[in-house]
Design an enzyme around this catalytic site. Structure first.
Site, PDB file in Angstrom:
ATOM      1  N   HIS A  60     -16.070  -1.156 -48.043  1.00 15.13           N
ATOM      2  CA  HIS A  60     -16.697  -0.395 -49.143  1.00 15.13           C
ATOM      3  C   HIS A  60     -16.194  -0.867 -50.502  1.00 15.13           C
ATOM      4  CE1 HIS A  60     -17.913   2.480 -45.993  1.00 15.13           C
ATOM      5  NE2 HIS A  60     -16.674   2.305 -45.550  1.00 15.13           N
ATOM      6  N   SER A 100     -20.080 -20.747 -72.259  1.00 20.58           N
ATOM      7  CA  SER A 100     -21.196 -20.018 -72.844  1.00 20.58           C
ATOM      8  C   SER A 100     -21.512 -20.668 -74.179  1.00 20.58           C
ATOM      9  CB  SER A 100     -20.795 -18.557 -73.038  1.00 20.58           C
ATOM     10  OG  SER A 100     -21.425 -18.019 -74.169  1.00 20.58           O
ATOM     11  N   LYS A 145     -15.525 -18.428 -71.887  1.00 20.04           N
ATOM     12  CA  LYS A 145     -16.186 -18.178 -70.600  1.00 20.04           C
ATOM     13  C   LYS A 145     -16.043 -19.315 -69.598  1.00 20.04           C
ATOM     14  CE  LYS A 145     -19.238 -15.434 -70.126  1.00 20.04           C
ATOM     15  NZ  LYS A 145     -19.751 -14.211 -69.728  1.00 20.04           N
ATOM     16  N   GLU A 170     -23.591 -18.515 -58.397  1.00 17.42           N
ATOM     17  CA  GLU A 170     -24.696 -17.597 -58.681  1.00 17.42           C
ATOM     18  C   GLU A 170     -26.042 -18.201 -58.284  1.00 17.42           C
ATOM     19  OE1 GLU A 170     -23.192 -15.163 -62.558  1.00 17.42           O
ATOM     20  OE2 GLU A 170     -23.445 -17.310 -62.778  1.00 17.42           O
TER      21      GLU A 170
END
Ligand code: ARG
Length: 442
Positions: free
Chosen positions: A140, A261, A267, A274
């Site tokens: 969980h 970025s 970043k 992804e």
């Protein structure tokens, strides 16, 4: 019609398979005396020239010639003249195209298998480094029990081995030859389908000519294997995204697999992970799309079936790049054992060990032990300490029979080392699994 009919823009990818199919077919025609040896030789020479032209990028694919089959046949006619017309004896584009396609999907199964093998080896190498690296195991998404990073990675080795099994099964089942089914009913020429099947590496000819022409379940099966594999990959991709978040910091992806970025200089975006996760959608889409094309389609051939190839090509391209990127990303990442351990410390992840100790030493039923451990966790939480730092007196206030022997099970290392059951996370067990897979993946 000129716009809707052509498939050459995509089925040119079948050129190699089409040439192989034609060679097998014309050799058989010659040895059965269906076409003259001289014509067969001329055809074979012409096909060789076409192969070179394609390899050199000199072949001109023409949309008005619709598909790869007619493009090659037309060029063959230009090269050797009317004898080219004998190649299509006892054959139809219907058995031709699906022969090509089976050959293509067969090779795609092998490529996917290889990609999965490379990825599994990369996982294995990291697992070897981190067989004893402690991290929190989650259920969980809540800290549950400590595990080792190696154990976590080996879970994916198991998954990807099953994925390989699915591609292997798909390959085995699809490896039958439709060639010689002709348009749909077979042919009146005395062809030898065993010969063409064997020379193309198929196990046997398909038994029913109508099935041979119509069946696309082999492509669906390949797409299903791709889909499941993509889904499994997406879970690992999801973990990488999460593990590389600064809040976790469990792994650092290499510069090669992160991007900056355009506005925020700090970043390190896990783009490849992804994208792998995102691409799962198109692979499933490819499966759904082809299943929808085939659904309700009566036997035998309909041009609907021309829609089969782009889905398969897209899924193959997608799964192959995803596997390659994932393998490289895994090989390249650096784990941070200190961060992992620090994340496992809070959250009372050895509470189960405490309860198990109460069962084992105090002979309490597990439910009661669970309750006792729960109360002790609460106390530790109030005191702001981990379980192994809570004074014995505090524990005894809840269960007087507890002795200081309990501390032997409350550390992360003790917990992990004690999980010696088959398939458990104890480093000794994990190393055993790694050895086994090293052997298997040789
Ligand atoms: N271009 C077709 C395909 O991609 C080849 C088979 C065509 N057969 C036919 N009778 N129209 O499936």
């Amino acid at each position: 019609m000129r716009e809707i009919t052509p498939s050459i823009d995509f089925d040119k990818r079948l050129a190699g398979e089409d040439l192989a199919g034609s060679r097998a077919h014309v050799r058989m025609l010659a040895s059965e005396g269906i076409v003259a040896k001289e014509d067969a030789s001329a055809i074979l020479l012409g096909l060789e020239q076409i192969e070179r032209e394609i390899a050199d990028g000199k072949f001109v694919f023409k949309r008005e010639l619709e598909d790869i089959h007619l493009n090659i046949e037309a060029r063959l006619t230009e090269i050797i003249g009317p004898a080219a017309g004998r190649l299509h004896t006892a054959r139809s584009r219907n058995d031709q195209v699906v022969t090509d396609f089976r050959l293509w999907v067969r090779a795609a199964c092998e490529r996917a298998d290889h990609g999965l093998l490379q990825l599994s080896r990369a996982l294995l190498t990291q697992a070897e480094l981190h067989a004893a690296t402690i991290m929190p195991g989650y259920t969980h998404m809540q800290p549950a029990q400590p595990v080792t990073f190696g154990h976590h990675l080996m879970a994916y080795v198991e998954m990807f081995a099953r994925d390989r099994g699915r591609f292997e099964d798909a390959r085995k089942r699809l490896n039958e030859s439709p060639l010689g089914a002709a348009a749909l009913a077979g042919t009146s020429f005395p062809i030898d389908r065993d010969v063409t099947a064997m020379s193309l590496g198929f196990s046997r000819p398909m038994r029913n000519s109508m099935d041979a022409i119509s069946a696309r379940d082999f492509a669906l099966e390949y797409l299903a294997a791709c889909t499941i594999s993509a889904v499994n990959l997406s879970r690992l991709a999801g973990e990488l995204v999460q593990w590389s978040m600064p809040a976790f910091g469990f792994v650092k992806l290499s510069d090669a697999f992160t991007t900056g970025s355009s506005i925020m200089p700090q970043k390190r975006n896990p783009d490849a992970a992804e994208l792998i996760r995102g691409k799962t959608g198109r692979v499933l889409g490819d499966f759904v799309s082809l299943a929808t094309v085939v659904k309700g389609l009566v036997l035998t051939f309909g041009s609907d079936l021309q829609e089969d190839k782009e889905r398969v090509f897209d899924a193959a391209d997608t799964i192959e790049i995803s596997l390659a990127a994932m393998a490289a990303m895994i090989a390249d990442l650096t784990a941070d054992p200190a961060k992992m351990r620090a994340a496992a410390e809070p959250g009372f992840t050895t509470a189960t060990d405490l309860a198990d100790w109460v069962v084992r030493v105090l002979k309490k039923p597990f439910r009661e032990a669970h309750h006792i451990a729960g109360s002790i966790v609460k106390r530790a939480e109030e005191a702001g300490v981990t379980l192994d730092k809570l004074p014995l007196a505090e524990m005894q206030a809840i269960e007087p029979a507890i002795t200081d022997g309990v501390f032997s099970v409350l550390s992360l290392d003790a917990s992990v080392n004690s999980r010696m059951s088959l398939g458990g996370t104890a480093p000794a067990r994990v190393k055993e699994q790694i050895r086994l897979w090293r052997e298997r993946l040789k």
